[in-house]
Each structure stands twice: as C-alpha cells, then as structure tokens.
Design a protein around this motif. Structure first.
Motif, mmCIF file in Angstrom:
data_model
loop_
_atom_site.group_PDB
_atom_site.id
_atom_site.type_symbol
_atom_site.label_atom_id
_atom_site.label_comp_id
_atom_site.label_asym_id
_atom_site.label_seq_id
_atom_site.Cartn_x
_atom_site.Cartn_y
_atom_site.Cartn_z
ATOM 1 N N ARG A 84 0.855 -1.186 0.000
ATOM 2 C CA ARG A 84 0.000 0.000 0.000
ATOM 3 C C ARG A 84 0.890 1.236 0.000
ATOM 4 N NH1 ARG A 84 -5.268 -1.174 1.322
ATOM 5 N NH2 ARG A 84 -5.653 -3.279 2.148
ATOM 6 N N GLU A 117 -7.848 12.172 4.593
ATOM 7 C CA GLU A 117 -7.847 12.292 3.139
ATOM 8 C C GLU A 117 -6.427 12.585 2.667
ATOM 9 O OE1 GLU A 117 -10.158 11.903 0.919
ATOM 10 O OE2 GLU A 117 -11.855 11.527 2.269
ATOM 11 N N ASP A 119 -5.629 12.712 -0.938
ATOM 12 C CA ASP A 119 -5.753 12.737 -2.398
ATOM 13 C C ASP A 119 -4.554 13.452 -3.018
ATOM 14 O OD1 ASP A 119 -8.153 11.572 -1.884
ATOM 15 O OD2 ASP A 119 -9.351 13.389 -2.185
ATOM 16 N N ASP A 128 -7.649 9.322 -5.610
ATOM 17 C CA ASP A 128 -8.170 9.273 -4.247
ATOM 18 C C ASP A 128 -7.350 8.318 -3.393
ATOM 19 O OD1 ASP A 128 -10.227 10.996 -4.892
ATOM 20 O OD2 ASP A 128 -11.574 9.374 -5.517
ATOM 21 N N TYR A 129 -6.938 8.853 -2.229
ATOM 22 C CA TYR A 129 -6.264 8.022 -1.236
ATOM 23 C C TYR A 129 -6.891 8.301 0.121
ATOM 24 C CZ TYR A 129 -2.567 7.236 -4.692
ATOM 25 O OH TYR A 129 -1.877 6.883 -5.819
ATOM 26 N N GLU A 130 -6.971 7.266 0.922
ATOM 27 C CA GLU A 130 -7.422 7.391 2.306
ATOM 28 C C GLU A 130 -6.325 6.791 3.168
ATOM 29 O OE1 GLU A 130 -10.555 8.393 5.152
ATOM 30 O OE2 GLU A 130 -10.388 8.734 2.997
ATOM 31 N N ASP A 149 -2.065 3.728 2.752
ATOM 32 C CA ASP A 149 -3.320 3.921 2.010
ATOM 33 C C ASP A 149 -4.279 2.752 2.276
ATOM 34 O OD1 ASP A 149 -5.220 4.806 0.115
ATOM 35 O OD2 ASP A 149 -4.398 3.367 -1.323
ATOM 36 N N GLU A 151 -7.605 3.022 0.879
ATOM 37 C CA GLU A 151 -8.744 3.469 0.067
ATOM 38 C C GLU A 151 -9.676 2.315 -0.290
ATOM 39 O OE1 GLU A 151 -11.242 5.972 -2.035
ATOM 40 O OE2 GLU A 151 -9.591 6.478 -0.703
ATOM 41 N N ASP A 152 -9.091 1.118 -0.547
ATOM 42 C CA ASP A 152 -9.951 -0.017 -0.912
ATOM 43 C C ASP A 152 -10.849 -0.428 0.267
ATOM 44 O OD1 ASP A 152 -7.676 -0.781 0.513
ATOM 45 O OD2 ASP A 152 -7.778 -2.839 -0.257
ATOM 46 N N ASP A 154 -11.764 1.644 2.630
ATOM 47 C CA ASP A 154 -12.722 2.735 2.785
ATOM 48 C C ASP A 154 -13.864 2.611 1.775
ATOM 49 O OD1 ASP A 154 -13.393 5.416 3.999
ATOM 50 O OD2 ASP A 154 -13.194 5.998 1.892
ATOM 51 N N ASP A 155 -13.504 2.222 0.529
ATOM 52 C CA ASP A 155 -14.565 1.995 -0.471
ATOM 53 C C ASP A 155 -15.515 0.887 -0.017
ATOM 54 O OD1 ASP A 155 -13.511 3.954 -2.075
ATOM 55 O OD2 ASP A 155 -12.392 2.551 -3.358
#
Length: 453
Positions: A84, A117, A119, A128-130, A149, A151-152, A154-155
């Motif tokens: 990641r 966030e 990004d 987009d990154y979380e 990261d 993001e996956d 978070d999605d």
C-alpha cells in the motif's frame, strides 16, 4: 385510513404477528450486516493499524539511534515500498514541516489511529487516497505521523454503509407489505368463518363456510367446522323431532288419563270406579316409564350417569338376560338359541349393559313373530368383542335403520305394537357411552343388531 380501520388492523393478530416478524427479520438482517462489516472492514482496518503502529515504532527507534538524518533517510526509503502507498509527515516541535507527503493533518495530536484524506493530483487528474495514520511523539517533541493507504477498505466501508441502508429499507418495505398482504389474506378467510358463524347464530343452520379447494390449513379448518355445523344441524333437527314426538306420545296417554279421571269422578258403581282407577294408574305408569327412559337417556348422553365401570363377564351377563326373557319368548312360541363364547370380558357398567342386551331381546321377542327363532351370538374379535341378536321377523327397511335409534321413532308397520319407541335409543346411548358401535342389518329374513366393543 379511518380510525375504525386503523383500530381493526391493530387488533388483527395476523398483522401483529407480521410486524413482529418484520422486527425479527430486520434485526437479523442488521446483525448479519454488522458481522459482515466487522469481518470485511473493521478487522482489516485493525490489522493495518497494527502494522502502521509497528512501522512508527521502528522509525522512532531509528531516530533515537541514528538521529534525525537517519530518520529522514528511512522515510525516503519507506515511501515507495509496501503493498500500500506509504504516507508520512514529520513536524518539528516549533510546528515547522520537516518532510511530508501527507497533504494535511490535524493540529491536535492523533490518539490511536485516524483516517485522513490524502488525495493527490498528477497531470490534472485526481487520485483518491485514504490514509490510516498513527502518530508517534519523538524524544525532542517532534510529531512523526506514519500512514498507509486504505482506500480499498474505505470503499468497502462506503459500500457496506450505503448498501446496507438501502437493503434494510427495501427489506423493511417488502416485509411490511408482505405482512399487510398476509394479514389481509388471512383476515378474509377469518371473516368468511365469522360471517358464517353469525348467520348460523341468527338461525340459518344450513350455512357452511366456503372452501377454496387449496387443501391448506384454512380449508382443513373450514371443512372441520362444516362437519361440526352439519352435526349441530342434525342434532337440532333430532331435538325438534324428539320434541314433536314427545308431544305426540304424551298427548294420547294424557288424554286417556284425563278421560279416565273424568269418568271416575262421574262413576257410581264401585266396580266401574275400580276399573277406571286401574286404567288411570296404568296410563300414569306408562307416562312414568316414558319420563324415566327419557331421563336415563339424557343422563347417559350428557355424561351425568354415575357409571360403575368394572371388568364384566359378558358371557354370564348375556346368559342371565336370555334366562330372564325365556318365559316371554316361550309364551309366544319362540325359541332363543345362543352361541356365546365363554369368558368374554369387557370393562363396562354391568347394569347398563344388561339393560342394552335386555332391550334388544325384548325387541326381538316383540317383533320376531309367533313361533320364530331368536339367535344370540357373542364372540371375541381382536381386542374387543361382538354381540349379535337376530330374529326372524319382518325386518326393518334400510331407510329406517338409522332412524330407529332416535327417540320415539317407530317403523310405520310396527306402530300398532305396544312400546314407547325409546328402547333402541337407550341401547344406542349405552353403546356410545362404552365407546362401541351399534349396527342394524338384515338377517334375511328378520333383523340383526350387532354391538361392537
């Protein structure tokens, strides 16, 4: 919706059960989504937090051991590594930024871990990154923020949140709609039963609950209730016939008794007075016998007869009944023959069973014809026994064989014979009390009455 309709719906058991089902369904659905969220989102976040926390601890150790330059080199090496994308920010004690690839971070120290966030913009495109970030306080007071990261994840979190909300709403609407539909369908079937019951209570005993032909529970219930209504109709009709017959049967002896008493009052001859008094007594005794028989039948059928059930030797009982009636049979030139197996036992009330067998023998003698033969048969049949009494008289036509068990009913051809028409009704009541069956058949010629226990 009117207040009356709302009140009726709330009083509906099926609707309340349906709403309870909706509550249980939604609760189970929420628990299922919570379990899926724990496994698919929260547990992976905890795993990433533990990994990032370990990285932050390792970097702080590098700072303590090799100084700030060693830490900066380690951060530079870390950024392009790992499955990641790595994020970090090093903020000096005075608030100045030493190095960072995190776009922003909170002014207050991060306790535990946080999602920020992160990004980035490259070539006019936003990516987009979380970042899951933990903070490590260094020895000189500097803030070291380290993240990866997620993001996956978070999605996945967003998908779970939005999807579960929509699914629960849709499931709730479907469940409530299904509950209302079920309540309406069940309510229609119950209303059909209620309407029929009210019409029956109003006096229409021919009413029956309509069947759908589906064979479901409601059809089975409706069929059972229809059978019950049929039995009630038959019982009411039988009571009506009994009432008519009682009035008819009592009218004649009462009229004779009244006439005898009038004549007795006017008679001047002692012999005439004695004759009229004897006639009045005879009519009174006939009335008494009718009332006694009616009372006994009623007590037996209602279960108020104080039965004395005990093991009873039916072979001896039948022999006693034959012996008791033999003089009457011989007076009419008749002969009573028997084939009774020895040792036949039955759990029964001896007095009532003697009455039943005696009534059947009395009928056989009365209607068997002069010089006829009467056959009494008794034998074991499986775990029970059969008793048959057959005569050689004119017999009973098939259409009258069920009706002769009714009170006061008499076959038209035998109406001139003495009797009250209560003998077979009493036998039927005694047999029913003993959980037996009574069948009247053709002895070819004559009548055969079979009692099965």
């Amino acid at each position: 919706m009117s207040a009356a309709l709302r009140g009726r719906l709330w009083r509906s058991l099926t609707l309340r059960l349906g709403l309870i089902y909706v509550g249980l369904f939604l609760t189970s659905t929420a628990l299922m989504f919570a379990a899926a969220y724990w496994i698919g989102v929260y547990q992976p976040l905890l795993g990433e937090a533990a990994q990032v926390r370990k990285e932050a601890g390792d970097l702080a150790a590098i700072d303590r051991a090799g100084g700030r330059d060693a830490l900066l080199r380690a951060l530079a090496v870390r950024r392009p590594t790992g499955p990641r994308r790595a994020f970090d920010a090093l903020v000096a004690p005075n608030g100045g930024v030493v190095t960072a690839n995190l776009p922003s971070w909170p002014d207050a120290p991060i306790s535990g871990w946080a999602l920020l966030e992160a990004d980035s913009y490259r070539g006019g495109q936003e990516r987009d990154y979380e970042a899951l970030v933990v903070e490590q306080r260094l020895d000189d007071g500097a803030r070291l923020m380290v993240g990866r990261d997620v993001e996956d994840i978070d999605d996945r979190d967003e998908l779970f949140t939005i999807g579960s909300a929509w699914l629960i709403v849709i499931a709730a609407l479907l469940a409530v709609g299904g509950s209302l539909a079920m309540s309406a369908a069940v309510g229609r079937r119950i209303d059909a039963v209620t309407r029929t019951a009210r019409r029956v209570m109003a006096g229409s005993l021919t009413e029956r609950i309509p069947l759908r032909g589906t064979g479901d529970d409601f059809d089975e219930l409706a069929g059972t209730l229809n059978q019950m209504l049929g039995r009630i109709e038959e019982s009411v009709e039988a009571v009506r016939r009994v009432s008519d017959n009682v009035a008819h049967e009592l009218r004649t002896p009462l009229a004779r008794l009244h006439a005898d008493l009038d004549d007795l009052r006017a008679a001047k001859d002692d012999a005439e007075r004695e004759r009229l008094a004897d006639q009045a007594v005879a009519e009174a005794e006939r009335l008494q016998s009718i009332f006694d028989a009616l009372l006994r039948i009623a007590r037996i059928e209602s279960g108020r007869h104080l039965v004395g059930f005990a093991p009873t030797d039916m072979s001896t009982l039948i022999a006693d009944a034959i012996e008791f009636h033999t003089p009457d049979a011989e007076a009419r030139g008749q002969r009573i023959a028997s084939r009774v197996a020895p040792g036949l036992m039955l759990h029964a009330d001896r007095n009532l069973m003697f009455q039943a067998v005696s009534n059947l023998l009395d009928n056989a003698i009365k209607y068997g014809g002069e010089g006829g033969a009467i056959m009494v048969t008794a034998a074991a049949a499986g775990t029970g026994l059969h008793i048959e009494i057959a005569d050689r008289g004119p017999g009973i036509a098939a259409e009258f064989r069920d009706r002769v068990k009714e009170r006061f009913f008499r076959v038209p051809d035998t109406a001139a014979q003495p009797g009250t028409g209560l003998g077979l009704a009493l036998v039927a009541a005694i047999v029913a009390l003993h959980k037996g069956r009574m069948a009247i058949g053709d002895a070819a010629p004559g009548t055969a009455v079979v009692l099965s226990f």
